[in-house]
Scaffold this motif. Structure first.
Motif, PDB file in Angstrom:
ATOM      1  N   PRO A   1      34.334  95.859 -44.959  1.00 56.65           N
ATOM      2  CA  PRO A   1      33.359  96.790 -45.553  1.00 56.65           C
ATOM      3  C   PRO A   1      32.610  96.257 -46.767  1.00 56.65           C
ATOM      4  O   PRO A   1      31.433  96.545 -46.937  1.00 56.65           O
ATOM      5  N   ASN A   2      33.268  95.481 -47.632  1.00 52.88           N
ATOM      6  CA  ASN A   2      32.603  95.046 -48.864  1.00 52.88           C
ATOM      7  C   ASN A   2      32.608  93.535 -49.050  1.00 52.88           C
ATOM      8  O   ASN A   2      32.329  93.061 -50.154  1.00 52.88           O
ATOM      9  N   SER A   3      32.912  92.781 -47.992  1.00 59.42           N
ATOM     10  CA  SER A   3      33.011  91.341 -48.173  1.00 59.42           C
ATOM     11  C   SER A   3      32.777  90.602 -46.863  1.00 59.42           C
ATOM     12  O   SER A   3      32.772  91.183 -45.781  1.00 59.42           O
ATOM     13  N   LEU A   4      32.579  89.300 -47.008  1.00 58.82           N
ATOM     14  CA  LEU A   4      32.409  88.394 -45.886  1.00 58.82           C
ATOM     15  C   LEU A   4      33.492  87.328 -45.996  1.00 58.82           C
ATOM     16  O   LEU A   4      33.675  86.732 -47.065  1.00 58.82           O
ATOM     17  N   ILE A   5      34.228  87.104 -44.918  1.00 60.01           N
ATOM     18  CA  ILE A   5      35.325  86.139 -44.926  1.00 60.01           C
ATOM     19  C   ILE A   5      35.029  85.057 -43.903  1.00 60.01           C
ATOM     20  O   ILE A   5      34.746  85.360 -42.733  1.00 60.01           O
ATOM     21  N   LYS A   6      35.093  83.799 -44.340  1.00 59.88           N
ATOM     22  CA  LYS A   6      34.859  82.672 -43.445  1.00 59.88           C
ATOM     23  C   LYS A   6      36.115  81.808 -43.390  1.00 59.88           C
ATOM     24  O   LYS A   6      36.620  81.362 -44.419  1.00 59.88           O
ATOM     25  N   LEU A   7      36.602  81.585 -42.179  1.00 55.12           N
ATOM     26  CA  LEU A   7      37.778  80.751 -41.961  1.00 55.12           C
ATOM     27  C   LEU A   7      37.336  79.369 -41.506  1.00 55.12           C
ATOM     28  O   LEU A   7      36.612  79.225 -40.524  1.00 55.12           O
ATOM     29  N   HIS A   8      37.778  78.344 -42.232  1.00 52.49           N
ATOM     30  CA  HIS A   8      37.469  76.955 -41.901  1.00 52.49           C
ATOM     31  C   HIS A   8      38.764  76.239 -41.522  1.00 52.49           C
ATOM     32  O   HIS A   8      39.762  76.338 -42.241  1.00 52.49           O
ATOM     33  N   ARG A   9      38.748  75.510 -40.430  1.00 55.32           N
ATOM     34  CA  ARG A   9      39.906  74.716 -40.049  1.00 55.32           C
ATOM     35  C   ARG A   9      39.849  73.370 -40.750  1.00 55.32           C
ATOM     36  O   ARG A   9      38.840  72.668 -40.703  1.00 55.32           O
ATOM     37  N   HIS A  10      40.917  73.001 -41.439  1.00 51.10           N
ATOM     38  CA  HIS A  10      41.168  71.665 -41.985  1.00 51.10           C
ATOM     39  C   HIS A  10      40.452  71.350 -43.305  1.00 51.10           C
ATOM     40  O   HIS A  10      41.016  70.643 -44.132  1.00 51.10           O
ATOM     41  N   ASP A  11      39.228  71.802 -43.512  1.00 49.06           N
ATOM     42  CA  ASP A  11      38.502  71.426 -44.720  1.00 49.06           C
ATOM     43  C   ASP A  11      37.310  72.357 -44.925  1.00 49.06           C
ATOM     44  O   ASP A  11      36.860  73.038 -43.991  1.00 49.06           O
ATOM     45  N   LEU A  12      36.799  72.373 -46.154  1.00 48.22           N
ATOM     46  CA  LEU A  12      35.535  73.052 -46.423  1.00 48.22           C
ATOM     47  C   LEU A  12      34.391  72.261 -45.795  1.00 48.22           C
ATOM     48  O   LEU A  12      34.439  71.024 -45.758  1.00 48.22           O
ATOM     49  N   PRO A  13      33.347  72.919 -45.351  1.00 53.09           N
ATOM     50  CA  PRO A  13      32.165  72.176 -44.915  1.00 53.09           C
ATOM     51  C   PRO A  13      31.478  71.539 -46.113  1.00 53.09           C
ATOM     52  O   PRO A  13      31.603  72.041 -47.244  1.00 53.09           O
ATOM     53  N   PRO A  14      30.766  70.454 -45.918  1.00 51.60           N
ATOM     54  CA  PRO A  14      30.078  69.808 -47.046  1.00 51.60           C
ATOM     55  C   PRO A  14      28.946  70.681 -47.580  1.00 51.60           C
ATOM     56  O   PRO A  14      28.351  71.482 -46.852  1.00 51.60           O
ATOM     57  N   GLY A  15      28.679  70.524 -48.872  1.00 50.46           N
ATOM     58  CA  GLY A  15      27.504  71.162 -49.457  1.00 50.46           C
ATOM     59  C   GLY A  15      27.701  72.547 -50.008  1.00 50.46           C
ATOM     60  O   GLY A  15      26.756  73.129 -50.562  1.00 50.46           O
ATOM     61  N   LEU A  16      28.895  73.116 -49.912  1.00 51.56           N
ATOM     62  CA  LEU A  16      29.114  74.447 -50.474  1.00 51.56           C
ATOM     63  C   LEU A  16      29.145  74.379 -51.998  1.00 51.56           C
ATOM     64  O   LEU A  16      29.784  73.505 -52.574  1.00 51.56           O
ATOM     65  N   ASP A  17      28.459  75.307 -52.639  1.00 51.65           N
ATOM     66  CA  ASP A  17      28.405  75.351 -54.102  1.00 51.65           C
ATOM     67  C   ASP A  17      29.028  76.653 -54.569  1.00 51.65           C
ATOM     68  O   ASP A  17      28.512  77.734 -54.293  1.00 51.65           O
ATOM     69  N   PHE A  18      30.151  76.547 -55.282  1.00 52.21           N
ATOM     70  CA  PHE A  18      30.840  77.729 -55.779  1.00 52.21           C
ATOM     71  C   PHE A  18      30.491  78.044 -57.227  1.00 52.21           C
ATOM     72  O   PHE A  18      31.066  78.965 -57.815  1.00 52.21           O
ATOM     73  N   GLY A  19      29.582  77.267 -57.823  1.00 54.98           N
ATOM     74  CA  GLY A  19      29.205  77.516 -59.199  1.00 54.98           C
ATOM     75  C   GLY A  19      30.210  76.945 -60.178  1.00 54.98           C
ATOM     76  O   GLY A  19      31.111  76.188 -59.812  1.00 54.98           O
ATOM     77  N   PRO A  20      30.109  77.326 -61.462  1.00 52.63           N
ATOM     78  CA  PRO A  20      30.959  76.725 -62.497  1.00 52.63           C
ATOM     79  C   PRO A  20      32.393  77.224 -62.494  1.00 52.63           C
ATOM     80  O   PRO A  20      33.266  76.592 -63.084  1.00 52.63           O
ATOM     81  N   VAL A  21      32.646  78.377 -61.846  1.00 51.08           N
ATOM     82  CA  VAL A  21      33.999  78.944 -61.797  1.00 51.08           C
ATOM     83  C   VAL A  21      34.284  79.388 -60.373  1.00 51.08           C
ATOM     84  O   VAL A  21      33.545  80.209 -59.814  1.00 51.08           O
ATOM     85  N   VAL A  22      35.368  78.877 -59.777  1.00 51.13           N
ATOM     86  CA  VAL A  22      35.748  79.263 -58.424  1.00 51.13           C
ATOM     87  C   VAL A  22      37.127  79.908 -58.465  1.00 51.13           C
ATOM     88  O   VAL A  22      38.060  79.392 -59.081  1.00 51.13           O
ATOM     89  N   ALA A  23      37.244  81.076 -57.850  1.00 41.53           N
ATOM     90  CA  ALA A  23      38.543  81.736 -57.721  1.00 41.53           C
ATOM     91  C   ALA A  23      39.316  81.087 -56.583  1.00 41.53           C
ATOM     92  O   ALA A  23      38.751  80.819 -55.514  1.00 41.53           O
TER      93      ALA A  23
END
Length: 217
Positions: free
Chosen positions: A8-30
């Motif tokens: 309802p209030n979020s988007l969840i992405k499941l990645h197998r084995h690793d993050l995809p290249p190029g993702l930017d989480f900004g200066p602080v990542v939870a």
């Protein structure tokens, strides 16, 4: 390819084995982890959850080669977690930084920990769990029903992923509240000193110095 789950209030992405290249989480990542148990010297890392605080959670499933996975071969994830320019925001960072060191061979720094922050300023209560903090500081109810489920399964359920995501989706807002309290009580500098020590605390735990604690009498 990522598996996407809409809640309802979020988007969840499941990645197998690793993050995809190029993702930017900004200066602080939870960041949070799900494991097969609570001993990083024994138990397997199964999932690493991350969020930029934007309503999206990225969940990286870590599987050993015996289950068709790549184990610690996750260069994008490791680069993010070890990046000194990105602050990693945890709840109970002591466990997570030890687990990430043991499983991925990285030092996760710099870090912040909402549990330590809560213990420094909410001395009127012993309720410092994420569920209680989200309820009392943010007015948000999160479920812990899937906490003790089997995170080592090859296929994780939508309920497991929703639970895992909830552990990172609210940490930015929670830290904002706690940082304000730390400033108000004059304990932000002390909190920052505690956060700087956390990678060393995790390394000590991995060497067995949790018991006996070398800081005890």
């Amino acid at each position: 390819m990522a598996k996407t789950l809409f809640t309802p209030n979020s988007l969840i992405k499941l990645h197998r084995h690793d993050l995809p290249p190029g993702l930017d989480f900004g200066p602080v990542v939870a960041v949070d982890t799900e494991t097969m148990g609570l001993d990083p010297r024994r138990d397997r890392l199964c999932l690493v959850q991350l969020s930029a605080g934007d309503g999206t959670a990225h969940c990286v499933q870590i599987m050993p080669p015996t289950l068709g996975g790549r184990g610690a071969d996750c260069p994008n994830l490791k680069a993010l977690l070890a990046d000194p320019a990105v602050v990693k925001l945890f709840h109970f960072a002591r466990f997570d930084v030890a687990m990430l060191r043991a499983a991925l061979g990285i030092e996760c720094a710099p870090v912040r920990c909402t549990k330590i922050a809560a213990k420094l300023v909410r001395t009127f209560t012993e309720r410092h769990g994420l569920k209680e903090l989200c309820r009392e500081l943010l007015g948000i109810e999160i479920s812990k029903q899937q906490q003790s489920s089997d995170w080592g399964a090859a296929e994780l359920t939508p309920e497991q992923l929703a639970y895992a995501a909830s552990d990172v989706l609210h940490l930015h807002a929670l830290w904002e509240k706690l940082e304000g309290l730390l400033r108000r009580e004059g304990r932000l500098e002390l909190a920052e000193a505690c956060f700087r020590f956390l990678p060393a605390r995790g390394a000590l735990d991995l060497l067995g110095y949790d018991d006996p604690d070398i800081f005890a009498h």
